[in-house]
Design an enzyme around this catalytic site. Structure first.
Site, PDB file in Angstrom:
ATOM      1  CB  CYS A   3      -0.973  -0.048   1.176  1.00 22.54           C
ATOM      2  SG  CYS A   3      -2.326   1.146   1.056  1.00 22.54           S
TER       3      CYS A   3
ATOM      4  CD  GLU B 195      -0.347  -5.570   5.934  1.00 15.35           C
ATOM      5  OE1 GLU B 195      -0.627  -4.362   6.052  1.00 15.35           O
ATOM      6  OE2 GLU B 195      -0.244  -6.133   4.818  1.00 15.35           O
TER       7      GLU B 195
ATOM      8  CG  HIS C  29      -3.124  -3.653   3.619  1.00  9.76           C
ATOM      9  ND1 HIS C  29      -2.166  -3.000   4.361  1.00  9.76           N
ATOM     10  CD2 HIS C  29      -3.759  -2.704   2.895  1.00  9.76           C
ATOM     11  CE1 HIS C  29      -2.223  -1.691   4.109  1.00  9.76           C
ATOM     12  NE2 HIS C  29      -3.185  -1.490   3.214  1.00  9.76           N
TER      13      HIS C  29
END
Length: 232
Positions: A85, A196, A194
């Site tokens: 991002c 994560e 994302h």
């Protein structure tokens, strides 16, 4: 394996990236934007967030932070670098990746679970996926529209350097539905969604099996570990 996560003023997802690295089986190393020291890490993650408040352009000021001189040097020498991002925006601003990111087509911040197709599974960060594998990970951005010149876009597509593409809906107006790209060497990857946030059951996207059970993002982090073991 030791993987550094750089924190900038305004970083939001640095701790999440550290946790993802730990769950993948590596040691996360916290790095500070104002240093000129990578502390001997084997790979790097530039996390999501709003570095420097996104002033000028998202990632523009962060790309000039002191530690970025070391990041650029390490990347050019082959160290794996993942920009997520805001980190993706930094990599384009630092000219480690081609193209750029602009305001979402609808002009609004978007937060949703997003389906993707992995288009290139030969990079340091995508080797654990199968060819054309479809995954779901969270997306949250305000300036996520990928742009590039006609010539650059043709080169990225022709050289297989698009690593992920949006499925079902293009959430931000990215050209060719591009969600992530890599450099020619395959060690530097930028991804707008994302990974994560999809690494642990109970905290990821919903799946057909159970609510919040999606862990498709974990493979980005295990991939770089497995690649390092192969090259050791």
């Amino acid at each position: 394996m030791r993987i550094g996560v750089v924190t900038f003023p305004g970083s939001l997802d640095d701790r999440d990236a550290q946790r993802a690295i730990r769950l993948a089986g590596a040691e996360p190393v916290a790095l500070w934007h104002g240093e000129h020291d990578l502390h001997g890490v084997d790979a790097l993650v530039l996390p999501g967030g709003f570095s420097y408040g996104d002033y000028l352009r998202a990632g523009a000021i962060a790309s000039l932070s002191p530690i970025m001189a070391e990041v650029i040097d390490a990347a050019n020498k082959g160290m794996p670098v993942l920009g997520i991002c805001n980190g993706f925006q930094m990599l384009t601003e630092a000219h480690l990746l081609e193209g750029g990111l602009i305001r979402n087509e609808a002009g609004a911040f978007i937060c949703r679970d997003q389906r993707l197709r992995i288009e290139n599974n030969s990079t340091d960060w995508t080797g654990g996926f199968t060819d054309k594998q479809e995954i779901t990970i969270p997306l949250k951005n305000g300036e996520g529209g990928f742009i590039a010149s006609t010539e650059t876009l043709a080169r990225l597509e022709g050289e297989g350097r698009v690593i992920a593409r949006y499925l079902d809906v293009n959430p931000n107006g990215s050209l060719n539905d591009i969600a992530g790209v890599t450099n020619a060497r395959g060690n530097v990857v930028g991804l707008m969604p994302h990974p994560e946030h999809a690494v642990e059951p109970g905290f990821g996207p919903d799946t057909a099996a159970a609510m919040r059970s999606g862990v498709d993002g974990l493979a980005f982090f295990t991939s770089v570990i497995e690649r390092a073991l192969v090259n050791a």
